[in-house]
Design a protein around this motif. Structure first.
Motif, PDB file in Angstrom:
ATOM      1  N   GLU A 297      10.765  -2.561   5.187  1.00  0.00           N
ATOM      2  CA  GLU A 297       9.565  -2.558   4.348  1.00  0.00           C
ATOM      3  C   GLU A 297       9.823  -1.851   3.020  1.00  0.00           C
ATOM      4  OE1 GLU A 297       4.916  -2.357   5.623  1.00  0.00           O
ATOM      5  OE2 GLU A 297       6.113  -0.581   6.058  1.00  0.00           O
ATOM      6  N   LEU A 298      10.833  -0.990   2.995  1.00  0.00           N
ATOM      7  CA  LEU A 298      11.175  -0.256   1.778  1.00  0.00           C
ATOM      8  C   LEU A 298      12.108  -1.037   0.856  1.00  0.00           C
ATOM      9  CD1 LEU A 298      11.796   3.181   3.533  1.00  0.00           C
ATOM     10  CD2 LEU A 298       9.823   2.581   2.102  1.00  0.00           C
ATOM     11  N   ALA A 299      12.654  -2.127   1.351  1.00  0.00           N
ATOM     12  CA  ALA A 299      13.593  -2.924   0.557  1.00  0.00           C
ATOM     13  C   ALA A 299      12.847  -3.960  -0.284  1.00  0.00           C
ATOM     14  CB  ALA A 299      14.591  -3.622   1.471  1.00  0.00           C
ATOM     15  N   ASP A 300      13.429  -4.331  -1.387  1.00  0.00           N
ATOM     16  CA  ASP A 300      12.863  -5.378  -2.242  1.00  0.00           C
ATOM     17  C   ASP A 300      13.470  -6.716  -1.812  1.00  0.00           C
ATOM     18  OD1 ASP A 300      11.763  -6.962  -4.178  1.00  0.00           O
ATOM     19  OD2 ASP A 300      12.907  -6.101  -5.847  1.00  0.00           O
ATOM     20  N   LEU A 301      12.905  -7.303  -0.746  1.00  0.00           N
ATOM     21  CA  LEU A 301      13.477  -8.529  -0.205  1.00  0.00           C
ATOM     22  C   LEU A 301      13.270  -9.725  -1.127  1.00  0.00           C
ATOM     23  CD1 LEU A 301      12.789  -8.265   3.628  1.00  0.00           C
ATOM     24  CD2 LEU A 301      14.880  -7.780   2.363  1.00  0.00           C
ATOM     25  N   ASP A 302      12.300  -9.635  -2.029  1.00  0.00           N
ATOM     26  CA  ASP A 302      12.116 -10.727  -2.993  1.00  0.00           C
ATOM     27  C   ASP A 302      13.334 -10.891  -3.894  1.00  0.00           C
ATOM     28  OD1 ASP A 302       9.605 -11.296  -2.025  1.00  0.00           O
ATOM     29  OD2 ASP A 302       8.564 -10.036  -3.484  1.00  0.00           O
ATOM     30  N   ALA A 303      14.087  -9.804  -4.027  1.00  0.00           N
ATOM     31  CA  ALA A 303      15.260  -9.838  -4.908  1.00  0.00           C
ATOM     32  C   ALA A 303      16.560 -10.064  -4.136  1.00  0.00           C
ATOM     33  CB  ALA A 303      15.351  -8.533  -5.694  1.00  0.00           C
ATOM     34  N   ILE A 304      16.456 -10.223  -2.812  1.00  0.00           N
ATOM     35  CA  ILE A 304      17.654 -10.375  -1.985  1.00  0.00           C
ATOM     36  C   ILE A 304      17.627 -11.738  -1.315  1.00  0.00           C
ATOM     37  CG2 ILE A 304      18.970  -9.442  -0.047  1.00  0.00           C
ATOM     38  CD1 ILE A 304      17.772  -6.723  -0.636  1.00  0.00           C
ATOM     39  N   ALA A 350      11.562   6.671   8.259  1.00  0.00           N
ATOM     40  CA  ALA A 350      12.260   5.518   7.694  1.00  0.00           C
ATOM     41  C   ALA A 350      12.638   5.765   6.237  1.00  0.00           C
ATOM     42  CB  ALA A 350      11.388   4.275   7.822  1.00  0.00           C
ATOM     43  N   LYS A 351      11.738   6.395   5.494  1.00  0.00           N
ATOM     44  CA  LYS A 351      12.016   6.670   4.082  1.00  0.00           C
ATOM     45  C   LYS A 351      13.240   7.573   3.953  1.00  0.00           C
ATOM     46  CE  LYS A 351       9.708   8.089  -0.203  1.00  0.00           C
ATOM     47  NZ  LYS A 351      10.741   9.000  -0.706  1.00  0.00           N
ATOM     48  N   MET A 352      13.326   8.584   4.821  1.00  0.00           N
ATOM     49  CA  MET A 352      14.471   9.491   4.799  1.00  0.00           C
ATOM     50  C   MET A 352      15.765   8.750   5.149  1.00  0.00           C
ATOM     51  SD  MET A 352      14.943  12.993   7.005  1.00  0.00           S
ATOM     52  CE  MET A 352      14.827  12.105   8.551  1.00  0.00           C
ATOM     53  N   ARG A 353      15.705   7.873   6.146  1.00  0.00           N
ATOM     54  CA  ARG A 353      16.874   7.098   6.541  1.00  0.00           C
ATOM     55  C   ARG A 353      17.302   6.126   5.431  1.00  0.00           C
ATOM     56  NH1 ARG A 353      18.387  10.041   9.901  1.00  0.00           N
ATOM     57  NH2 ARG A 353      18.415   9.778  12.161  1.00  0.00           N
ATOM     58  N   PHE A 354      16.306   5.549   4.746  1.00  0.00           N
ATOM     59  CA  PHE A 354      16.593   4.502   3.771  1.00  0.00           C
ATOM     60  C   PHE A 354      17.245   5.056   2.510  1.00  0.00           C
ATOM     61  CE2 PHE A 354      15.496   1.472   0.387  1.00  0.00           C
ATOM     62  CZ  PHE A 354      15.836   0.265   0.985  1.00  0.00           C
ATOM     63  N   GLU A 355      16.923   6.317   2.177  1.00  0.00           N
ATOM     64  CA  GLU A 355      17.342   6.875   0.892  1.00  0.00           C
ATOM     65  C   GLU A 355      18.848   6.965   0.720  1.00  0.00           C
ATOM     66  OE1 GLU A 355      15.218  10.532   0.645  1.00  0.00           O
ATOM     67  OE2 GLU A 355      13.427   9.602  -0.256  1.00  0.00           O
TER      68      GLU A 355
END
Length: 570
Positions: A297-304, A350-355
């Motif tokens: 959910e934190l990723a910009d999948l529109d750009a991937i 999740a935010k901590m893991r994603f960073e």
């Protein structure tokens, strides 16, 4: 109506108003997607008789015990996720348990090592997957009975009877079962498996011939007549214990009498405008799925772009983190009161893991550091939807394909080898993927950690996607990617099931990918990012249903990798 082998012929002529030429199934009143055409058809017949999704699930599960013996079972266990028409969700945990005589080091030799031997197919594997000691106390019958008693509507006997008739009258042996038969005949060291597909006269049942299972029919008749007690008490239980004593197993009458299935609150997560309901521990599936959805959910999948280098790299890094947390924290919650479920499934975690995901290079899986580094074959699944708005996602297993390969000639079913799902060597976590953490060490009456991930995705409080898969540890990731495909890449369920899948489980530190579905340029780019790639023929065998509430349509699909599977609707 007799559920004879004629279903094997009739199912080749699927109604044109239910299935289109591309393979997906459309229905308005009910749909069952399972690994057996016959089982799916029986489930639909139960719905036509006024049964609900739970009734159809019970009948489907028992038929799978007859027609899909590699994983459909009464000798194993699993999980059921149920959502009713009001949007209320619950789960049934019928995972197997360790026997009372089990101990943390029961599979180790005097030197503390995990020995190896030949399994039921003649291949070498570790001793915790071999023999009668590998058998956990089965949970399937108790789980189906509990689900029926709480949420079913038709009489129990009516739901078990179809499986009895198919076992008695026989069904046409499919090519996939015939291939297994010839493999067992050539390679299995276990007499039970060598004789499993034989006729009364001792000849091997040939492809297209009737395969009858009278001993299994007798066992199912006890279950029909006595419910749960028909398995855990009485003549069946006594025969199970007799078999254990004769073959070095440790399951006792006390183990069987004490076994209970448990209704548990589902794990609930959110992803954009959707609610995700899945299993809590002892399944690791729900925790890992929700953690990974939170990360995505934190990723910009529109750009991937789907299936691009960036997409595969991102998926692998997300999977790596969730599986590291799985290894460190998860086990049977009844034995581990300190599992940090709220933390692992939170948006903040999740935010901590994603960073610290580096989109330019792969992280490193370190067996000594677990999730701190990122601080920052067989099971089967089926899905059911009914005309009342109820939905069931059910995954159950024998562990390996055909489980332990062992069974009593008088009972006719195969026992699991689920004790192999416990961490076998306390304290030993290796780069090969063996885990030795405390939460999943063997203890008496403990349920072993599972990767099964039966899941219902809801939209506006109603079932939207009912999904699950077999595949061991890969289950979590195949379900995860299918949910992403439907929600983020706007794929219909059949396309989402068939689309490319990958798998990373933290350890071993590698990406498994479905052969020929990644371009040479993508593979080269991933290797340059320090990913190790391992091609496989397929990942998972998903069974799914998507519900279009606006148009009152159910869309079902059976993975093409399941040769005998089908989504049947009406």
């Amino acid at each position: 109506m007799k559920y004879t082998y004629l279903f094997s012929i009739a199912l080749l002529l699927v109604s044109l108003n239910a299935t289109d030429v591309s393979g997906q199934t459309y229905a308005r009143n009910g749909l069952v997607a399972s690994s057996s055409k016959i089982a799916s058809e029986v489930g639909i017949d139960i719905l036509k008789k006024g049964g609900n999704a739970i009734d159809a699930s019970v009948a489907t599960a028992f038929v799978l015990a007859v027609t899909h013996p590699s994983a459909g079972n009464i000798g194993g266990g699993g999980f059921l996720v149920f959502m009713d028409a009001t949007g209320s969700a619950t789960t049934i945990d019928f995972r197997e348990k360790a026997p009372l005589k089990a101990s943390p080091e029961m599979f180790l030799d005097k030197a503390g090592n995990l020995a190896k031997g030949l399994n039921h197919t003649g291949r070498e594997t570790t001793i915790n997957h071999i023999g009668a000691k590998s058998i956990g106390v089965p949970g399937t019958v108790a789980g189906l009975y509990l689900a029926h008693q709480k949420y079913g509507s038709l009489p129990w006997a009516d739901l078990v009877q179809p499986a009895i008739e198919i076992a008695e009258d026989g069904f046409l042996l499919t090519w996939s079962l015939f291939e297994r038969e010839t493999n067992f005949e050539a390679n299995s060291p276990i007499p039970f498996l060598k004789a499993y597909f034989r006729k009364d006269g001792g000849e091997l049942t040939q492809f297209g011939e009737l395969w009858k299972q009278p001993e299994l029919a007798n066992t199912l008749s006890e279950i029909r007549d006595h419910g749960k007690d028909g398995f855990y008490k009485g003549v069946v239980a006594k025969e199970i214990v007799k078999f254990m004593k004769e073959n070095g197993g440790i399951i006792s009458l006390k183990d069987l009498k004490r076994y209970t299935a448990v209704e548990r609150k589902p794990l609930k997560g959110t992803y954009k405008d959707y609610d995700i309901y899945s299993m809590a521990p002892p399944s690791s599936g729900g925790v890992a799925l929700i953690e990974m959805m939170n990360l995505m959910e934190l990723a910009d999948l529109d750009a991937i772009e789907f299936n691009s280098t960036a997409y595969v790299h991102l998926l692998a890094e997300v999977m790596r983190r969730a599986f590291a947390d799985r290894a460190e924290h998860l086990g049977d919650a009844d034995f581990n009161e300190d599992i940090p479920l709220d933390k692992l499934t939170s948006k903040a975690f999740a935010k901590m893991r994603f960073e610290n995901i580096d989109m330019a290079k792969a992280s490193v899986s370190d067996a000594t550091k677990f999730g701190q580094l990122y601080d920052g074959s067989s099971t089967t699944h089926f899905s059911v939807a009914d005309a009342y708005g109820n939905a069931v996602s059910l995954t159950y297993t024998l562990e390996n394909s055909y489980g332990s390969g062992m069974g009593s000639d008088k009972l006719g079913f195969i026992f699991n080898n689920e004790m192999g799902d416990f961490n076998p060597v306390p304290g030993n976590t290796s780069t090969t993927g063996q885990i030795g953490t405390n939460p999943n060490l063997i203890q008496p009456e403990k349920r072993m950690l599972s990767s099964m991930t039966p899941t219902i995705v809801a939209k506006d409080g109603k079932p939207y996607l009912i999904i699950g898969s077999p595949g061991g540890r890969t289950i979590i990731n195949t379900v995860f990617q299918t949910v992403l495909n439907v929600i983020d890449y706007d794929m219909q369920v059949d396309k989402a099931i068939e689309a490319m899948k990958i798998h990373h489980s933290w350890l071993p530190d590698s990406i498994m990918y479905e052969r020929d579905l990644l371009s040479p340029d993508t593979r080269k780019a991933l290797e340059a990012m320090n990913h190790k790639l391992i091609p496989v023929n397929r990942l998972g065998a998903l069974m799914g249903i998507q519900i279009d509430v606006k148009n009152n349509i159910m869309i079902g699909a059976s993975d093409s990798s399941s040769p005998d599977g089908a989504a049947i609707g009406y």
